[in-house]
Motif scaffolding. Structure first.
Motif, PDB file in Angstrom:
ATOM      1  N   TYR A 172       0.803  -1.228   0.000  1.00  0.00           N
ATOM      2  CA  TYR A 172       0.000   0.000   0.000  1.00  0.00           C
ATOM      3  C   TYR A 172       0.839   1.282   0.000  1.00  0.00           C
ATOM      4  CZ  TYR A 172      -4.287  -2.663   0.398  1.00  0.00           C
ATOM      5  OH  TYR A 172      -5.345  -3.498   0.136  1.00  0.00           O
ATOM      6  N   PRO A 173       1.953   1.366   0.742  1.00  0.00           N
ATOM      7  CA  PRO A 173       2.752   2.618   0.655  1.00  0.00           C
ATOM      8  C   PRO A 173       3.454   2.788  -0.681  1.00  0.00           C
ATOM      9  CG  PRO A 173       3.192   1.440   2.710  1.00  0.00           C
ATOM     10  CD  PRO A 173       2.454   0.497   1.823  1.00  0.00           C
ATOM     11  N   LEU A 174       3.782   1.679  -1.380  1.00  0.00           N
ATOM     12  CA  LEU A 174       4.595   1.759  -2.590  1.00  0.00           C
ATOM     13  C   LEU A 174       3.776   1.868  -3.865  1.00  0.00           C
ATOM     14  CD1 LEU A 174       7.325  -0.929  -1.760  1.00  0.00           C
ATOM     15  CD2 LEU A 174       7.468   1.566  -1.509  1.00  0.00           C
ATOM     16  N   THR A 175       2.484   1.648  -3.805  1.00  0.00           N
ATOM     17  CA  THR A 175       1.671   1.647  -5.018  1.00  0.00           C
ATOM     18  C   THR A 175       0.625   2.741  -4.939  1.00  0.00           C
ATOM     19  OG1 THR A 175       0.132   0.031  -4.085  1.00  0.00           O
ATOM     20  CG2 THR A 175       2.000  -0.822  -5.339  1.00  0.00           C
ATOM     21  N   HIS A 202     -11.966  12.777   9.830  1.00  0.00           N
ATOM     22  CA  HIS A 202     -13.033  11.961  10.417  1.00  0.00           C
ATOM     23  C   HIS A 202     -13.336  10.742   9.554  1.00  0.00           C
ATOM     24  CE1 HIS A 202     -13.831  14.771  13.630  1.00  0.00           C
ATOM     25  NE2 HIS A 202     -13.903  15.783  12.758  1.00  0.00           N
ATOM     26  N   ILE A 203     -13.226  10.919   8.247  1.00  0.00           N
ATOM     27  CA  ILE A 203     -13.482   9.766   7.364  1.00  0.00           C
ATOM     28  C   ILE A 203     -12.415   8.708   7.573  1.00  0.00           C
ATOM     29  CG2 ILE A 203     -13.641   9.038   4.966  1.00  0.00           C
ATOM     30  CD1 ILE A 203     -14.775  11.746   4.275  1.00  0.00           C
ATOM     31  N   GLU A 204     -11.155   9.116   7.680  1.00  0.00           N
ATOM     32  CA  GLU A 204     -10.087   8.143   7.896  1.00  0.00           C
ATOM     33  C   GLU A 204     -10.219   7.489   9.261  1.00  0.00           C
ATOM     34  OE1 GLU A 204      -6.785  10.610   7.275  1.00  0.00           O
ATOM     35  OE2 GLU A 204      -6.662  10.251   5.113  1.00  0.00           O
ATOM     36  N   ASP A 205     -10.673   8.276  10.259  1.00  0.00           N
ATOM     37  CA  ASP A 205     -10.919   7.666  11.565  1.00  0.00           C
ATOM     38  C   ASP A 205     -11.994   6.595  11.471  1.00  0.00           C
ATOM     39  OD1 ASP A 205      -9.020   9.269  12.706  1.00  0.00           O
ATOM     40  OD2 ASP A 205     -10.467  10.783  13.440  1.00  0.00           O
ATOM     41  N   ALA A 206     -13.056   6.901  10.739  1.00  0.00           N
ATOM     42  CA  ALA A 206     -14.123   5.913  10.558  1.00  0.00           C
ATOM     43  C   ALA A 206     -13.597   4.679   9.837  1.00  0.00           C
ATOM     44  CB  ALA A 206     -15.286   6.533   9.792  1.00  0.00           C
ATOM     45  N   ALA A 207     -12.746   4.883   8.839  1.00  0.00           N
ATOM     46  CA  ALA A 207     -12.161   3.744   8.116  1.00  0.00           C
ATOM     47  C   ALA A 207     -11.292   2.912   9.051  1.00  0.00           C
ATOM     48  CB  ALA A 207     -11.353   4.244   6.929  1.00  0.00           C
ATOM     49  N   GLY A 208     -10.566   3.614   9.954  1.00  0.00           N
ATOM     50  CA  GLY A 208      -9.746   2.868  10.914  1.00  0.00           C
ATOM     51  C   GLY A 208     -10.587   2.020  11.838  1.00  0.00           C
ATOM     52  N   THR A 263      -0.914   0.823  10.294  1.00  0.00           N
ATOM     53  CA  THR A 263      -1.848   1.689   9.580  1.00  0.00           C
ATOM     54  C   THR A 263      -1.971   3.044  10.271  1.00  0.00           C
ATOM     55  OG1 THR A 263      -3.103  -0.251   8.844  1.00  0.00           O
ATOM     56  CG2 THR A 263      -4.212   1.875   8.746  1.00  0.00           C
ATOM     57  N   ALA A 264      -2.074   3.022  11.596  1.00  0.00           N
ATOM     58  CA  ALA A 264      -2.172   4.280  12.347  1.00  0.00           C
ATOM     59  C   ALA A 264      -0.896   5.108  12.201  1.00  0.00           C
ATOM     60  CB  ALA A 264      -2.448   3.985  13.814  1.00  0.00           C
ATOM     61  N   TYR A 265       0.246   4.435  12.205  1.00  0.00           N
ATOM     62  CA  TYR A 265       1.515   5.156  12.065  1.00  0.00           C
ATOM     63  C   TYR A 265       1.631   5.787  10.677  1.00  0.00           C
ATOM     64  CZ  TYR A 265       6.538   6.078  11.911  1.00  0.00           C
ATOM     65  OH  TYR A 265       7.768   6.687  11.780  1.00  0.00           O
ATOM     66  N   GLY A 266       1.176   5.074   9.661  1.00  0.00           N
ATOM     67  CA  GLY A 266       1.272   5.607   8.297  1.00  0.00           C
ATOM     68  C   GLY A 266       0.346   6.777   8.068  1.00  0.00           C
ATOM     69  N   ASN A 267      -0.747   6.864   8.801  1.00  0.00           N
ATOM     70  CA  ASN A 267      -1.717   7.944   8.600  1.00  0.00           C
ATOM     71  C   ASN A 267      -1.602   9.042   9.657  1.00  0.00           C
ATOM     72  OD1 ASN A 267      -2.801   6.635   6.392  1.00  0.00           O
ATOM     73  ND2 ASN A 267      -4.317   5.525   7.615  1.00  0.00           N
ATOM     74  N   ARG A 268      -0.522   9.069  10.421  1.00  0.00           N
ATOM     75  CA  ARG A 268      -0.412  10.050  11.503  1.00  0.00           C
ATOM     76  C   ARG A 268      -0.282  11.455  10.933  1.00  0.00           C
ATOM     77  NH1 ARG A 268       4.566   8.217  10.452  1.00  0.00           N
ATOM     78  NH2 ARG A 268       6.346   9.669  10.576  1.00  0.00           N
ATOM     79  N   GLY A 269      -0.844  12.404  11.632  1.00  0.00           N
ATOM     80  CA  GLY A 269      -0.657  13.803  11.284  1.00  0.00           C
ATOM     81  C   GLY A 269      -1.665  14.366  10.328  1.00  0.00           C
ATOM     82  N   ASP A 270      -2.302  13.567   9.475  1.00  0.00           N
ATOM     83  CA  ASP A 270      -3.256  14.116   8.510  1.00  0.00           C
ATOM     84  C   ASP A 270      -4.560  13.330   8.533  1.00  0.00           C
ATOM     85  OD1 ASP A 270      -1.923  12.518   5.514  1.00  0.00           O
ATOM     86  OD2 ASP A 270      -2.214  11.807   7.590  1.00  0.00           O
TER      87      ASP A 270
END
Length: 391
Positions: free
Chosen positions: A88-91, A138-144, A128-135
């Motif tokens: 996921y990070p590379l593509t 609410h939608i990403e929180d719901a996805a998490g 996943t939480a580490y990769g999305n830190r800082g930005d």
């Protein structure tokens, strides 16, 4: 000539539904590859960047690892976690490769590795939480939260499947144990039935052949001097052989499954005691019968055992002693019936002992019913057999 695959049932197993074993694993790999590829191509059509070669490599590795998920569930779960973590990070086109990790988690939980599956799910969520830190939005929180719920549900379903499989295995084992118990019980009953038939044949043949032997000896001695006694002896031999054949037919009838007329002669029991003593009397032994107490119907096994004990005891008298008379005593008292046979002769040297096969057989009959039997020299001479049988 059929091909080896067809002969061995390989094609039939492959076409079986639902698929099982390695065929199911192959279909799982192909299905995940197809789903992941279609999801990537669907995103590429939206003018997004094409997925690099490293992404395709991670896709192939993650999907192919599922083929080994049954044999190495934890290792496969770890491989799919690493592959998806790099994918996921590379593509740019994300796709649905995370399905492979979910399937691997389910397999690990279903195979009993709940702790390992939980740890790997926790690592995935942490990454996943580490990769999305800082930005995060609410939608990403719901996805998490949705991802957490997805992983928990997958592991829970795997645990339920694991418990169900364990329950089914335990139920199958109980069924096998019960089946083995039924087989052992059937074999035990068959052995007991064979022993019963062998005992019956021993008593029938031993008694009647002994009478035939005695009568044949009398016929040979009296053939010239007293022809009338020889005729009586031969008549007794004829009757004894007829009785032998009839009782053998009745005893062996349980071993055959043929349509035969039911025997008209009543089964051996104390009700036929007069017939028994009459046959013995024909051999030259005077037999007197004494009844003590009020006669009553006896259970079939007890009635047969009492009759056979009297029969065997009288047979021993004719074979092993020079007695001229014998007394048969039948006593009905309380919850028992007693059977006694006494004679006035002396055993021939080396012919009768308290441990002989005939006496052992009588004692075994009595013990099988919970009774007792004593045999030995009488207080006034002769030989005495006394049995006590419960009703």
């Amino acid at each position: 000539m059929p091909t080896p695959g067809l002969r061995d049932g390989g094609v039939a197993r492959a076409l079986r539904w639902p698929p099982r074993g390695r065929y199911a694993d192959v279909l799982m790999v192909l299905g995940c590859m197809l789903l992941s590829t279609l999801s990537v191509l669907a995103e590429e059509k939206d003018d997004r960047a094409l997925m690099p070669a490293a992404g395709w490599a991670m896709l192939v590795i993650a999907c192919s690892a599922l083929y080994f998920r049954r044999r190495h569930p934890v290792a496969v779960a770890a491989v799919t976690l690493v592959a998806t973590g790099l994918y996921y990070p590379l593509t740019e086109p994300d796709g649905l490769l995370i399905v492979t990790f979910a399937i691997a988690l389910y397999t690990a939980a279903a195979e009993g590795y709940l702790v390992a599956a939980s740890v790997l799910a926790g690592l995935a969520l942490a990454a996943t939480a580490y990769g999305n830190r800082g930005d995060a939005s609410h939608i990403e929180d719901a996805a998490g939260f949705l991802l957490v719920g997805w992983f928990v549900a997958v592991i829970a379903i795997g645990g339920v499947v694991r418990n169900r499989r364990a329950y089914l295995r335990e139920a199958e084992e109980r069924a096998r144990v019960a089946e083995r118990g039924r087989d052992l019980e059937a074999r035990r009953r068959a052995i007991e039935e064979r022993l019963r038939i062998a005992r019956e044949l021993h008593d029938v043949l031993g008694h009647n052949i002994s009478l035939i032997n005695v009568q044949a000896t009398a016929a040979l001695h009296g053939l010239r001097r007293e022809p009338e006694r020889a005729e009586d002896a031969l008549t007794a031999i004829k009757q004894a052989s007829k009785d032998t054949l009839r009782e053998m037919r009745a005893t062996l009838g349980v071993l055959r499954q043929v349509d035969e007329a039911a025997p008209v002669t009543p089964p051996p029991g104390l009700a036929r005691l007069d017939e028994l003593t009459a046959g013995i009397a024909a051999a030259g032994l005077t037999v007197r019968t004494e009844i003590e107490g009020e006669p009553r119907p006896l259970p079939a096994e007890t009635d047969l055992a009492a009759y056979r004990i009297v029969q065997e005891a009288l047979t021993n008298v004719t074979r092993h002693s020079n007695a001229s008379a014998a007394v048969v005593r039948i006593g009905y008292a309380g919850a028992h019936v007693t059977v006694g046979v006494e004679d006035d002769g002396k055993p021939r040297p080396g012919t009768l002992s308290e441990d002989g096969s005939g006496i052992r057989g009588m004692r075994d009959r009595a013990r099988s019913l919970g009774g007792t039997l004593e045999a030995g020299p009488g207080p006034d001479g002769g030989f005495t057999v006394h049995a006590r049988l419960p009703l």
